[in-house]
Design a protein around this motif. Structure first.
Motif, PDB file in Angstrom:
ATOM      1  N   GLU A 163      42.157  -4.846 -37.050  1.00  9.72           N
ATOM      2  CA  GLU A 163      41.338  -5.746 -37.980  1.00  9.72           C
ATOM      3  C   GLU A 163      40.914  -6.975 -37.350  1.00  9.72           C
ATOM      4  N   VAL A 164      42.077  -7.496 -36.651  1.00  8.17           N
ATOM      5  CA  VAL A 164      41.684  -8.917 -35.854  1.00  8.17           C
ATOM      6  C   VAL A 164      40.221  -8.858 -35.227  1.00  8.17           C
ATOM      7  N   ILE A 165      40.198  -7.636 -34.384  1.00 14.76           N
ATOM      8  CA  ILE A 165      39.211  -7.404 -33.402  1.00 14.76           C
ATOM      9  C   ILE A 165      37.865  -7.303 -34.132  1.00 14.76           C
ATOM     10  N   GLY A 166      37.999  -6.335 -35.450  1.00 12.42           N
ATOM     11  CA  GLY A 166      36.923  -5.954 -36.219  1.00 12.42           C
ATOM     12  C   GLY A 166      36.185  -7.495 -36.943  1.00 12.42           C
ATOM     13  N   PHE A 167      37.354  -8.309 -37.373  1.00  6.95           N
ATOM     14  CA  PHE A 167      36.878  -9.672 -37.899  1.00  6.95           C
ATOM     15  C   PHE A 167      36.285 -10.479 -36.927  1.00  6.95           C
ATOM     16  N   LEU A 168      36.822 -10.602 -35.735  1.00  7.67           N
ATOM     17  CA  LEU A 168      36.052 -11.225 -34.746  1.00  7.67           C
ATOM     18  C   LEU A 168      34.551 -10.978 -34.218  1.00  7.67           C
ATOM     19  N   ASN A 169      34.594  -9.625 -34.236  1.00 11.77           N
ATOM     20  CA  ASN A 169      33.027  -8.964 -33.878  1.00 11.77           C
ATOM     21  C   ASN A 169      32.251  -8.837 -34.870  1.00 11.77           C
ATOM     22  N   ALA A 170      32.671  -8.794 -36.288  1.00 16.61           N
ATOM     23  CA  ALA A 170      31.541  -8.961 -37.380  1.00 16.61           C
ATOM     24  C   ALA A 170      32.475  -9.443 -38.546  1.00 16.61           C
ATOM     25  N   PRO A 171      32.465 -10.604 -38.596  1.00 14.87           N
ATOM     26  CA  PRO A 171      33.353 -11.493 -39.807  1.00 14.87           C
ATOM     27  C   PRO A 171      32.602 -11.361 -40.934  1.00 14.87           C
ATOM     28  N   THR A 172      31.119 -11.175 -41.027  1.00 11.85           N
ATOM     29  CA  THR A 172      30.627 -11.268 -42.510  1.00 11.85           C
ATOM     30  C   THR A 172      30.901  -9.846 -43.361  1.00 11.85           C
ATOM     31  N   LYS A 173      31.196  -8.603 -42.510  1.00 15.80           N
ATOM     32  CA  LYS A 173      31.571  -7.425 -43.266  1.00 15.80           C
ATOM     33  C   LYS A 173      32.949  -7.637 -43.961  1.00 15.80           C
ATOM     34  N   TYR A 174      33.798  -8.758 -43.279  1.00 22.73           N
ATOM     35  CA  TYR A 174      35.113  -9.156 -44.264  1.00 22.73           C
ATOM     36  C   TYR A 174      34.971 -10.218 -45.419  1.00 22.73           C
ATOM     37  N   THR A 175      33.973 -11.219 -44.851  1.00 28.87           N
ATOM     38  CA  THR A 175      33.942 -12.427 -45.827  1.00 28.87           C
ATOM     39  C   THR A 175      32.964 -11.877 -46.957  1.00 28.87           C
TER      40      THR A 175
END
Length: 644
Positions: free
Chosen positions: A181-193
């Motif tokens: 999840e940390v890697i995913g957020f760093l790569n594509a933060p908008t998907k989480y925000t």
């Protein structure tokens, strides 16, 4: 890696060297000028004689000296003489009476300035520049000089410098999944925000030494392809109060400039120790911790800054550091299981030329409790052994020997045992093996040897687990104690004496019995009362007593009861199989080393049913099941004879 600190260090040293050279030059010029101005000193008597002989053309009178210019044609022609100005009230009268001597006074301001310059300013300047030069050398490692002492000294790796990815990390699938999840957020933060999710500010990696916490942190940065700030917790703590706090501020400033990025603090317990109940406080460490807490509260996680920290002592960390909003997530990086060990061996063996017949699963089985660093060391030791024997490929025997080297040390060729000692060791080791072979649920014997090892073992018996265990029953613990005491039992039965070779066996058997009573709740007297608690479970696993002195006495009695029961069981088995004990010991004494198949063939001559029967159909002691922690590497795989 960022080379900026090195450039700054060179720039800061260059002016200091220039200042030093200039100061030396000034001192030399001043001394030369002074010598040129006052060329020769004479006594006051000589001065008076020169007046009487009319050899002086001019005198300059100052508060300290009389500077004399001789006439042409005299002894001191062309030189400048000087002598001390003795308070002589008749001097002016004598000069006037001489008639042809010109005399004058020197400006006192010029003299005072020159004296002050030579006496105070030059030495002070010299000492200052020398101090600055030497002090910068002393603290150069701390910050590159006076101006950089509080600067951030983290190693910075940019995206293309990190070659480690999750493909290089094996045996830690749960930890990798938690960090996806940390890697995913760093790569594509908008998907989480977009959904309102926030990136965890901090992730704490917890586990024993050698399990790969630093490797996993680098792999996260490698997968996310973001800059990676790496430093140790001890690099914040210095002798000057406030330096650590300043470095924390600089670290976060630099991280914000390169966001999204990862900050990795190894051994965070160096600055994050709990502030509760401390007899002595460390102002520097506490200020550093407070600044770290403040910075973690102050930065916005949406900017993409993630703090990874590693420790093997989570129980001593400050509660404020672990609360939600700071280190939001704890990832356990524990010792790998059987599947994990095999995967780790495959990762470290990919660059090693292995023989096609090599079975890494067998190596994984006999290394229960080994961490990733241990397994990497074993592969390397196996490769070194293959080269030593002139082979181009690593064989299975190389890896087996590497495991034994890690567990018991290398063969000690210069230790020659007498025939009597070899006989004692042979009966001792066969006693272990025979009890293990005839007890229900025990691991099969893999090897028996009486070759001394460098770690103090005069011989050892190695068992090979059939399957990975995460639960041990009371019966299995009793079996293990009986196996450990089988060596001493064989000595007592055959030789009717006891040696100090069983000291390590006794220590381990006693510890297992103590854990059964105080931690595992396997005593009828105390039922399921926790009488000890384990501290530093990722390091030494030391137990702390939680009971009164009276209860401790009862605990000792209960431990004695368990050990005696297992000891009697071991002696009973060996007495019933005395002929088999003598036969196998004779073979071991002759060959020095035998393997499990040869050993079991001799056992099956008396017990042919063991060939076809499940090993679990052996002798039974008792059956209760309780959850336990994974055994250490040398607790299940080797039973050794140690001479203290």
């Amino acid at each position: 890696m960022n080379n900026e600190p090195k450039k700054n260090e060179k720039k800061s040293k260059k002016p200091i060297i220039i200042y030093f050279i200039v100061t030396i030059a000034i001192l030399l010029v001043a001394n030369y000028s002074r010598d040129a101005y006052m060329n020769k000193e004479i006594s006051y008597n000589e001065f008076l004689n020169m007046i009487n002989n009319k050899e002086i053309s001019e005198i300059v009178i100052s508060s300290d000296n009389l500077v004399i210019t001789p006439k042409d044609g005299t002894e001191y022609e062309g030189k400048t003489l000087y002598t001390a100005n003795i308070k002589n009230d008749k001097l002016l009268d004598e000069l006037i009476e001489a008639g042809d001597i010109r005399f004058t006074g020197k400006n006192p301001k010029e003299s005072i300035f020159m004296n002050a310059f030579m006496t105070y300013i030059i030495p002070i300047a010299f000492l200052y520049f020398m101090w600055r030069f030497l002090f910068s050398k002393m603290i150069g490692k701390m910050g590159g000089g006076m101006g950089n002492i509080g600067k951030n000294n983290a190693k910075v790796y940019v995206e293309d410098q990190i070659k480690v990815t999750f493909k290089d990390v094996a045996g830690q699938e749960e930890a990798k999944e938690s960090l996806e999840e940390v890697i995913g957020f760093l790569n594509a933060p908008t998907k989480y925000t977009e959904i309102g999710a926030k990136l965890p500010k901090g992730v704490l990696l917890v586990g024993p030494p050698g399990t790969g916490k630093t490797l996993i942190a680098k792999a996260v940065a490698g997968e996310a392809k973001v800059p990676f700030f790496s430093l140790s917790g001890s690099s914040f703590v210095e002798m000057f109060v406030g330096v650590g706090a300043s470095r924390v501020r600089e670290l976060f400033k630099d991280a914000e400039k390169q966001a999204p990025c990862i900050i990795f603090i190894d051994e965070i317990d160096a600055i994050g120790k709990s502030r509760d109940n401390q007899m002595q406080s460390n102002d520097e460490r506490e200020q550093t911790l407070n600044q770290l807490l403040s910075e973690m509260d102050g930065f916005d996680s949406s900017k993409g800054i993630v703090i990874l920290a590693a420790t093997n002592r989570p129980e001593i960390l400050d509660k404020a550091l672990l609360r939600p909003g700071r280190f939001d997530r704890r990832v356990i990086v524990d010792k790998p299981d059987l599947i994990g060990r095999e995967a780790i061996l495959n990762v470290h063996a990919k660059d090693v030329t292995l023989d096609p017949e090599v079975d890494l699963k067998e190596i994984a089985k006999i290394t229960s409790g080994a961490a990733g660093a241990d397994l990497a060391n074993m592969i390397n030791e196996g490769a070194l052994r293959a080269v030593k024997h002139g082979r181009k490929k690593v064989l299975q025997e190389d890896l087996r020997d590497a495991v034994e080297v890690i567990i018991a040390g290398k063969e000690k060729k210069d230790r020659i045992l007498s025939q009597k000692e070899k006989k004692i060791v042979a009966f001792h080791e066969v006693g272990h093996a025979l009890v293990a072979a005839l007890l229900k649920g025990s691991d099969p014997v893999h090897k028996i040897t009486i070759v001394p090892r460098t770690m103090g073992a005069l011989g050892y018996t190695m068992q090979l687990p059939e399957e990975e265990k995460h639960l041990n029953s009371k019966k299995e613990f009793m079996n293990e104690i009986a196996i450990l005491l089988g060596g001493r039992s064989a000595e007592e039965i055959v030789l009717n004496e006891a040696t100090n070779g069983a000291s390590n066996d006794i220590e381990r058997a006693t510890q297992i019995a103590r854990n059964m009573v105080t931690i595992y709740g396997m005593s009828d007297r105390f039922d399921m009362v926790a009488l000890e608690s384990v501290q530093n479970r990722y390091l030494d696993g030391r137990a702390v007593r939680n009971c009164s002195d009276e209860t401790s006495t009862l605990i000792d009695e209960e431990i004695l009861k368990i050990v005696k029961e297992a000891h009697n069981k071991a002696k009973e088995i060996l007495r019933e199989n005395r002929e088999l004990l003598d036969k196998i010991s004779g073979v071991v004494l002759e060959k020095e080393t035998i393997f499990g198949d040869e050993f079991m063939n001799m056992v099956c001559e008396k017990y042919p049913e063991l060939k076809k029967q499940d090993k679990k159909e052996g002798l039974d002691l008792e059956d209760k099941t309780i959850e336990v922690e994974t055994e250490e590497i040398d607790k299940k795989t080797a039973i050794d004879v140690t001479i203290e």
